[in-house]
Each structure stands twice: as C-alpha cells, then as structure tokens.
Write a protein that holds these residues in place. Structure first.
Motif, PDB file in Angstrom:
ATOM      1  N   ARG A 178       0.248  -6.506 -23.364  1.00 12.50           N
ATOM      2  CA  ARG A 178      -0.325  -4.952 -23.132  1.00 12.50           C
ATOM      3  C   ARG A 178       0.933  -4.296 -22.567  1.00 12.50           C
ATOM      4  N   GLY A 179       1.199  -3.207 -22.915  1.00  9.13           N
ATOM      5  CA  GLY A 179       2.440  -2.478 -22.681  1.00  9.13           C
ATOM      6  C   GLY A 179       2.265  -1.218 -21.619  1.00  9.13           C
ATOM      7  N   TRP A 180       1.328  -0.598 -21.427  1.00 10.93           N
ATOM      8  CA  TRP A 180       0.994   0.487 -20.681  1.00 10.93           C
ATOM      9  C   TRP A 180       1.231   0.159 -19.178  1.00 10.93           C
ATOM     10  N   GLY A 181       2.040   0.659 -18.637  1.00 15.78           N
ATOM     11  CA  GLY A 181       2.267   0.465 -17.268  1.00 15.78           C
ATOM     12  C   GLY A 181       3.069  -0.822 -16.643  1.00 15.78           C
ATOM     13  N   GLY A 182       3.801  -1.240 -17.867  1.00 12.19           N
ATOM     14  CA  GLY A 182       4.492  -2.362 -17.756  1.00 12.19           C
ATOM     15  C   GLY A 182       4.091  -3.725 -18.657  1.00 12.19           C
ATOM     16  N   ARG A 183       5.091  -4.440 -18.980  1.00 18.24           N
ATOM     17  CA  ARG A 183       4.516  -5.547 -20.050  1.00 18.24           C
ATOM     18  C   ARG A 183       3.504  -6.469 -19.052  1.00 18.24           C
ATOM     19  N   ARG A 184       2.375  -6.882 -19.668  1.00 20.91           N
ATOM     20  CA  ARG A 184       1.588  -7.949 -18.883  1.00 20.91           C
ATOM     21  C   ARG A 184       0.713  -8.430 -20.061  1.00 20.91           C
ATOM     22  N   ILE A 185      -0.037  -9.453 -19.677  1.00 17.52           N
ATOM     23  CA  ILE A 185      -0.843  -9.980 -20.390  1.00 17.52           C
ATOM     24  C   ILE A 185      -2.298  -9.323 -20.478  1.00 17.52           C
ATOM     25  N   HIS A 186      -3.176  -9.491 -21.279  1.00 15.93           N
ATOM     26  CA  HIS A 186      -4.721  -8.888 -21.326  1.00 15.93           C
ATOM     27  C   HIS A 186      -5.505 -10.013 -20.534  1.00 15.93           C
ATOM     28  N   GLU A 187      -6.017  -9.752 -19.547  1.00 15.23           N
ATOM     29  CA  GLU A 187      -6.722 -10.874 -18.643  1.00 15.23           C
ATOM     30  C   GLU A 187      -8.166 -10.473 -19.144  1.00 15.23           C
ATOM     31  N   GLY A 188      -8.648 -10.677 -20.236  1.00 15.00           N
ATOM     32  CA  GLY A 188     -10.328 -10.430 -20.437  1.00 15.00           C
ATOM     33  C   GLY A 188     -10.493 -10.336 -22.125  1.00 15.00           C
ATOM     34  N   THR A 189     -11.518 -10.108 -22.450  1.00 17.86           N
ATOM     35  CA  THR A 189     -12.083  -9.923 -23.682  1.00 17.86           C
ATOM     36  C   THR A 189     -12.657  -8.460 -23.704  1.00 17.86           C
ATOM     37  N   ASP A 190     -12.271  -7.670 -25.067  1.00 17.50           N
ATOM     38  CA  ASP A 190     -12.748  -6.401 -25.221  1.00 17.50           C
ATOM     39  C   ASP A 190     -13.937  -6.417 -26.067  1.00 17.50           C
ATOM     40  N   ILE A 191     -14.821  -5.726 -25.624  1.00 18.99           N
ATOM     41  CA  ILE A 191     -16.128  -5.444 -26.292  1.00 18.99           C
ATOM     42  C   ILE A 191     -16.339  -4.367 -26.625  1.00 18.99           C
ATOM     43  N   PHE A 192     -16.004  -3.935 -27.928  1.00 26.24           N
ATOM     44  CA  PHE A 192     -16.132  -2.865 -28.596  1.00 26.24           C
ATOM     45  C   PHE A 192     -17.591  -2.255 -28.957  1.00 26.24           C
ATOM     46  N   ALA A 193     -17.853  -1.040 -28.292  1.00 27.83           N
ATOM     47  CA  ALA A 193     -19.243  -0.547 -28.757  1.00 27.83           C
ATOM     48  C   ALA A 193     -19.200   1.206 -28.314  1.00 27.83           C
ATOM     49  N   GLY A 194     -20.294   1.687 -28.543  1.00 29.06           N
ATOM     50  CA  GLY A 194     -20.319   3.142 -28.553  1.00 29.06           C
ATOM     51  C   GLY A 194     -20.162   3.500 -27.014  1.00 29.06           C
ATOM     52  N   TYR A 195     -20.110   4.988 -26.802  1.00 29.76           N
ATOM     53  CA  TYR A 195     -19.960   5.384 -25.500  1.00 29.76           C
ATOM     54  C   TYR A 195     -21.718   5.258 -25.031  1.00 29.76           C
ATOM     55  N   GLY A 196     -21.776   4.882 -23.853  1.00 28.68           N
ATOM     56  CA  GLY A 196     -23.015   4.810 -23.087  1.00 28.68           C
ATOM     57  C   GLY A 196     -23.857   3.690 -23.365  1.00 28.68           C
ATOM     58  N   VAL A 197     -23.324   2.777 -24.151  1.00 29.62           N
ATOM     59  CA  VAL A 197     -24.124   1.572 -24.313  1.00 29.62           C
ATOM     60  C   VAL A 197     -24.070   0.642 -22.955  1.00 29.62           C
ATOM     61  N   PRO A 198     -25.405   0.236 -22.620  1.00 29.88           N
ATOM     62  CA  PRO A 198     -25.638  -0.205 -21.017  1.00 29.88           C
ATOM     63  C   PRO A 198     -24.645  -1.290 -20.763  1.00 29.88           C
ATOM     64  N   VAL A 199     -24.133  -1.546 -19.860  1.00 33.50           N
ATOM     65  CA  VAL A 199     -23.447  -2.577 -19.284  1.00 33.50           C
ATOM     66  C   VAL A 199     -24.349  -3.401 -18.115  1.00 33.50           C
ATOM     67  N   ARG A 200     -24.430  -4.542 -18.160  1.00 34.38           N
ATOM     68  CA  ARG A 200     -25.317  -5.473 -17.437  1.00 34.38           C
ATOM     69  C   ARG A 200     -24.367  -6.562 -16.756  1.00 34.38           C
ATOM     70  N   SER A 201     -24.869  -6.860 -15.466  1.00 38.90           N
ATOM     71  CA  SER A 201     -24.487  -7.818 -14.750  1.00 38.90           C
ATOM     72  C   SER A 201     -24.761  -9.268 -15.522  1.00 38.90           C
ATOM     73  N   THR A 202     -23.718 -10.108 -15.698  1.00 39.65           N
ATOM     74  CA  THR A 202     -23.826 -11.375 -16.461  1.00 39.65           C
ATOM     75  C   THR A 202     -24.622 -12.446 -15.464  1.00 39.65           C
ATOM     76  N   SER A 203     -24.661 -12.186 -14.209  1.00 44.26           N
ATOM     77  CA  SER A 203     -24.910 -13.321 -13.374  1.00 44.26           C
ATOM     78  C   SER A 203     -25.767 -13.029 -12.108  1.00 44.26           C
ATOM     79  N   TYR A 204     -26.174 -13.717 -11.319  1.00 45.29           N
ATOM     80  CA  TYR A 204     -26.373 -13.727  -9.786  1.00 45.29           C
ATOM     81  C   TYR A 204     -25.236 -13.493  -9.348  1.00 45.29           C
ATOM     82  N   GLY A 205     -25.098 -12.390  -8.351  1.00 44.34           N
ATOM     83  CA  GLY A 205     -23.764 -12.243  -7.739  1.00 44.34           C
ATOM     84  C   GLY A 205     -24.033 -10.996  -6.532  1.00 44.34           C
ATOM     85  N   ILE A 206     -22.824 -10.756  -6.038  1.00 42.94           N
ATOM     86  CA  ILE A 206     -22.790  -9.603  -5.208  1.00 42.94           C
ATOM     87  C   ILE A 206     -21.451  -8.801  -5.551  1.00 42.94           C
ATOM     88  N   VAL A 207     -21.800  -7.380  -5.591  1.00 49.20           N
ATOM     89  CA  VAL A 207     -20.750  -6.498  -6.168  1.00 49.20           C
ATOM     90  C   VAL A 207     -19.497  -6.182  -5.043  1.00 49.20           C
TER      91      VAL A 207
END
Length: 330
Positions: free
Chosen positions: A198-227
């Motif tokens: 990744r180049g924006w803001g300086g060279r770095r690696i992408h620490e994740g997976t991009d899941i492409f979907a339309g605006y407003g698609v719900p995003v859910r917690s994947t686990s039991y946890g605490i925000v």
C-alpha cells in the motif's frame, strides 16, 4: 495456615476426574471440567470463577502462539517456570514439598491435599495462582493489582479483565463461535489481499482482507468480544476494533457509519450489527470515495509481549462455509 486450611477445604470438593488428560476428552467435556475446577476454587477462596477462567484462558492463548513457552497439556493453561514454582534460590527445581517451597518463597502450593505441590497438577496450578490473588484481595480493584504485580503489563491486565467480563456476562466458557462479517443474501467478493503493498501515507503492507460490497451492506461482529476501539483513523476511516475471548483483535475499517448505540466497552456476540460498508479513509475525518466501497477486515494476535497482524483470509473462508452449512440446516 491459610494455605493449609484452603487445601483441606478444596480436597473435599475435588473428584478424581478433574485430573483427566485433555487429549482424552471432547471439547464439551474439557469446558465442563474447567468450569468444575473454577467453581470449586471459588467455593473455597471466594475468588469469582470468571476471574480464574480469564487468567487461565489468557495463559492458554499466549502459550499457543509463543515458541518460548511449552504448550498446555492438561485441563488448565497457567504456566509457572520451575524456579518460579519452587523458589528462585531453591536448589531443587523439581521440589514438590509445600514447606520447602514456601521456605524458598516459591509460588507452588498443595491445592488438593495430597501433600505435594505438583507443577503438573491442574488443581495445584489453579490454587497456586488463586493463592497469589488472595495476597491482594478478591474485589475488582484488588484483582487488577494482583494481575499487574504478576504480569507487570497494563495491556495484559486489561485483556484479562475483558475476558472476565465476557465469562461473567455469558455465564459459560464456550465462546468460540464465529460468523462471517457480512450477512448471507448480500452480494460481495473478496480474495487474499493480506501482505499486498500500500502506498498512501507511506509504503506499508496491507494488514487484512478487503471484502468488496455495496454501500450500506451490514457489517457484523464475527465473534464474542468487547468493543475496544471506535472512531476515525486517517488510513481506515470510520473503524471498529473488537477483542475476542481468544485474545484476537478483529479490525473493521472503511465503514460508512456505526450501528446505533455502539460504544467502546460494549459486549458483542457473533452477528451483532456494528456498522455498514463504506469507503471512508485516506484523509481527515469524513473523507470518503477515494476507493470502491469495501470492508477492510484485519486480525491481530497479542502474545503477552506484542501484537502482530496475521492473515484473516483462511478464517473468513471457513466462517463463510460454516454460515452456509448453518443456513442449510434451518
């Protein structure tokens, strides 16, 4: 005197089945045996079971990802170095005699009343840590002090306290259920992008997976946890961070917005709505539209010393498959 009295009391509640090897038990049986141990220690010491469960599981989680610590073999996960157990100046690193261990200021105690302080005995291990806690007290503030004096790390104290909250809230140990971050029925696509440059803001690696979907698609917690985190980041835009019971930090970025009422410290479970897909980030608060809408999903592991990113792609594929199987059974 307190150690001896507590040991004798604990003996009255311990059954021989507590010493079974974890290799011979199912996951359900292991959870049951652990809960029996925690509850019995609670009966004797008044230390809430969820405090002991949190410490035990924290230790198990770091032992699973560190090469300098042996993997847990029994029901419990707490690890003591031999010199810590027997006493730093004790010439016998394998000492099992409670009085000589106490003389050399070792942490090991006889928790089951068999006359030995066995570093490989689940009950002795749990009661030895419980005895450390009793030196400070059993209310929340005193428990935090006991943790800090033992681990000397604020983040570790915070993580253990979060685990305790989760166990207390749900009242059980099996909190490993996971789900895909986007609900079934919505169009999305993704492939393995972890480690890409990744180049924006300086060279770095992408620490994740991009899941492409339309605006407003719900995003859910994947686990039991605490925000643990909610807000703006110039790279991730509107983002949320959730730490699960296994000491994994789940990072959701580029959100279009947050779920109503979502707040830091909130307890969530798999499927809890936390926000929606967007394209925020790469600038000051409110910046959006510099890339197609997608969810950036990252996973980070804390090992008791530091935290690092690891590839979430295989986990996402697994959770997606499990969601599909669950849906087919309804």
């Amino acid at each position: 005197m307190r150690i001896l009295l507590c040991s004798l009391l604990l003996l009255a509640f311990i059954s021989p089945t507590c010493f079974a090897s974890s290799k011979t038990l199912s996951d359900e049986e292991i959870f049951q045996k652990r809960m029996e141990l925690y509850k019995r220690v609670e009966t004797v010491t008044n230390i809430p079971w969820y405090y002991m469960a949190a410490v035990d599981h924290y230790e198990r989680s770091i032992r699973s990802v560190r090469n300098d610590l042996p993997k847990a073999k029994g029901i419990t996960g707490i690890y003591f170095k031999p010199e810590q157990w027997s006493g730093l100046l004790n010439p016998d690193r394998k000492d099992v005699h409670p009085l000589s261990i106490q003389f050399f200021n070792g942490i090991g105690v006889d928790g089951n009343g068999d006359g030995k302080a066995n570093i490989n005995d689940d009950v002795d291990i749990l009661f030895s840590f419980a005895n450390h806690i009793l030196n400070y007290g059993i209310d929340e503030d005193q428990f935090k002090i006991a943790l800090w004096e033992y681990y000397k790390r604020d983040k570790t104290v915070g993580i253990i306290m979060e685990k305790a909250r989760l166990y207390k809230h749900f009242g059980r140990l099996d909190l490993n259920h996971k789900t895909f971050p986007l609900p079934r029925g919505y169009n999305y696509t993704y492939h393995n992008t972890w480690g890409d440059s990744r180049g924006w803001g300086g060279r770095r690696i992408h620490e994740g997976t991009d899941i492409f979907a339309g605006y407003g698609v719900p995003v859910r917690s994947t686990s039991y946890g605490i925000v643990e985190m909610k807000g703006w980041n110039k790279f991730g835009g509107w983002r949320v961070g959730i730490r699960d019971i296994n000491n994994t930090y789940h990072y959701f970025a580029h959100l279009n917005g947050f779920a109503k009422g979502l707040k830091i410290g909130q307890i969530v479970k798999p499927g809890t709505l936390i926000g929606s897909v967007g394209s925020t980030g790469y600038g000051p608060p409110g910046t959006s539209g510099k890339f197609p809408p997608h969810l950036h999903y990252g996973m980070y592991k804390d090992n008791g010393r530091t935290e690092w990113s690891f590839d979430p792609y295989p986990y996402l594929k697994q959770w997606e498959r499990l969601d599909r199987i669950r849906a087919s059974k309804k």
